[in-house]
Scaffold this motif. Sequence first.
Motif, PDB file in Angstrom:
ATOM      1  N   HIS B  56       0.956  -1.003  -0.120  1.00 51.82           N
ATOM      2  CA  HIS B  56       0.029   0.307  -0.096  1.00 51.82           C
ATOM      3  C   HIS B  56       0.653   1.226   0.161  1.00 51.82           C
ATOM      4  N   ILE B 213      -8.404  -2.519  -0.385  1.00 54.68           N
ATOM      5  CA  ILE B 213      -6.889  -2.084  -1.005  1.00 54.68           C
ATOM      6  C   ILE B 213      -5.951  -3.710  -0.758  1.00 54.68           C
ATOM      7  N   PHE B 257      -4.547   4.000  -6.861  1.00 54.83           N
ATOM      8  CA  PHE B 257      -4.003   2.039  -6.343  1.00 54.83           C
ATOM      9  C   PHE B 257      -2.717   2.523  -6.785  1.00 54.83           C
ATOM     10  N   ASN B 290      -0.994   8.992  -5.575  1.00 58.32           N
ATOM     11  CA  ASN B 290      -1.076   7.207  -5.101  1.00 58.32           C
ATOM     12  C   ASN B 290      -0.628   7.293  -3.302  1.00 58.32           C
ATOM     13  N   THR B 293      -2.126   2.526  -1.770  1.00 56.81           N
ATOM     14  CA  THR B 293      -1.972   1.527  -3.027  1.00 56.81           C
ATOM     15  C   THR B 293      -2.411   0.368  -2.571  1.00 56.81           C
ATOM     16  N   SER B 294      -2.044  -0.249  -3.561  1.00 53.58           N
ATOM     17  CA  SER B 294      -2.732  -1.945  -3.855  1.00 53.58           C
ATOM     18  C   SER B 294      -2.010  -2.175  -4.674  1.00 53.58           C
TER      19      SER B 294
END
Lengths: 328, 328
Positions: B56, B213, B257, B290, B293-294
Amino acid sequence: MKKFIDSPDSLLTTSLRGFAKAHADIVDLNETPHFVRRKHLKPGKVALISGGGSGHEPLHSGFVGFGMLDAACPGQVFTSPTPDQMISAAQAVDGGAGVLFIVKNYAGDVMNFEMASEMLDLPNASVLVNDDISLPKTHAIGRRGVAGTSIVEKVVGAAAEQGYDLAACKALGERVVSATASLGVALTSCTVPALGHPTFTLGDDEIEMGVGIHGERGRETVKLADASHIVAELTQHLFDELRPAAGQNVLLHVNGFGGTPLIELHLLYELAHAQCGRRGLTVQRSLVGNFTTSLDMAGASLTLTVLDEEMLKLWDAPVNTAALRWGC
Amino acid sequence: MKKFIDSPDSLLTTSLRGFAKAHADIVDLNETPHFVRRKHLKPGKVALISGGGSGHEPLHSGFVGFGMLDAACPGQVFTSPTPDQMISAAQAVDGGAGVLFIVKNYAGDVMNFEMASEMLDLPNASVLVNDDISLPKTHAIGRRGVAGTSIVEKVVGAAAEQGYDLAACKALGERVVSATASLGVALTSCTVPALGHPTFTLGDDEIEMGVGIHGERGRETVKLADASHIVAELTQHLFDELRPAAGQNVLLHVNGFGGTPLIELHLLYELAHAQCGRRGLTVQRSLVGNFTTSLDMAGASLTLTVLDEEMLKLWDAPVNTAALRWGC
């Protein structure tokens, strides 16, 4: 094509409006023609202006502000800005000490900035950035300007802020360009909104070495390899180009192309840092993140700048832009 | 799977080493067990610690520093950190005023932070972040913590810096959580390195509304639509949840993401800003980029926080971390 857009035609203007609103303390947006300008100008300072096709954000609009650019002129996605943008921007941010254009080496950009330079009723000069070593120095149209542009804009921006005159800013910019080399690798292509599909395709086990930032093919398509191998190859080319002596200070910039997560960029940084160490170099400063992007391309570039004392001081000087901010 | 890695096993450690080197002025890395800590502690201050699965970034390590977190405990990708990480981190950054854990609502995170809390020989408390409104409030395990976490960490971080005690930090954090709602949409899945393939698939004309996420499926798969339609739907859900009154101040956070370029995020911001205006809200502050994030997922979330005067002042307070920096 899956993107957050209403139409390719409205993407740039809508996005710029959002950018200007989100950073209203730092920039103003001019819409006709398009340019982003620094909100609070400093009279008597050389005005720094850059620009180029959009799709590389935060470059250049994200670098407008105290200690860096006075204006950025965005063209449509991967399309050069037109001379009227640079002329209007120059007139808007002129501080009485002349205008320095920072131009990435692409035929359209070079032509349009030159045209603006000729038509502009103000003292002006240009710095051409051509840090991408994926093409030989002898290439017909020369080497492209890529992620090293951020370094040039930061260092020269600090110098202009400190009162360097136009000739000194130009000379410094050219010195930074000479001390800087970049090389990139793509894991995927990018998709230009107006085109609607990837600009090239790669197999599931292929990567593209020596890519630029406009979705063009690179120097060669090679098999996917470990990050360590990729970094060893990229850094070897950078060392061969710059020939830094053991003990020299460098700035190491790991730049994401837009689709590569930060966890991978920091891994690349660690591996590149180790390669610099093996070469006897001291990584004095660093920049890791998505700064010169190519829309949604997965991939990254490594940039090395061999720092002298003056560049190091200017790199550390305060900066207050959307994308780079310290000391302010 | 195309990623810049040597192996899924070494990704986290190598990346953390790179992160710590690139931000050596702000953080130190502890490797056994893993945590990132603020380099310069402030005695007498409540220590703020967060953590969770990696992937993330910049959350949470990128938020360690002056005015925000004292430590971050990263688990493996999308995997909770273990209690020993939080205990060691707490002992390392304790300033004598207690420890506040900021925990995203996931079963593993909650369990392991609770275990750390029980085993820790220091006064401590927790704030649970559950800003994702894609699940109903009545959901068995409750709503997930997503991009609103950044807002909580910034506001409470400033408060701790200014001398708020442990109870006041906890109360403030819970107030920010109550005032915050997020909703996300994915254009693509993400690929977890250890898995090697996308965690779900979408058709070329499909998007996933209400995603978290961690690469899990969202609330529903719908047809791809214009950005304006997507933003209208997301903001309507946020307004229905928070029920802000006309004239209220909000912070609007557009979070990418990981795989969505900034040009699209700023377009989403412009469209969401307009929706706030139609609702009579004043977008006083913003955050676009961002942040939560994923991995490489293309997509974005919108987060709204209804600001009171205290939160606004704390948002504006100086911060010096890898990912958020102003006023320092």
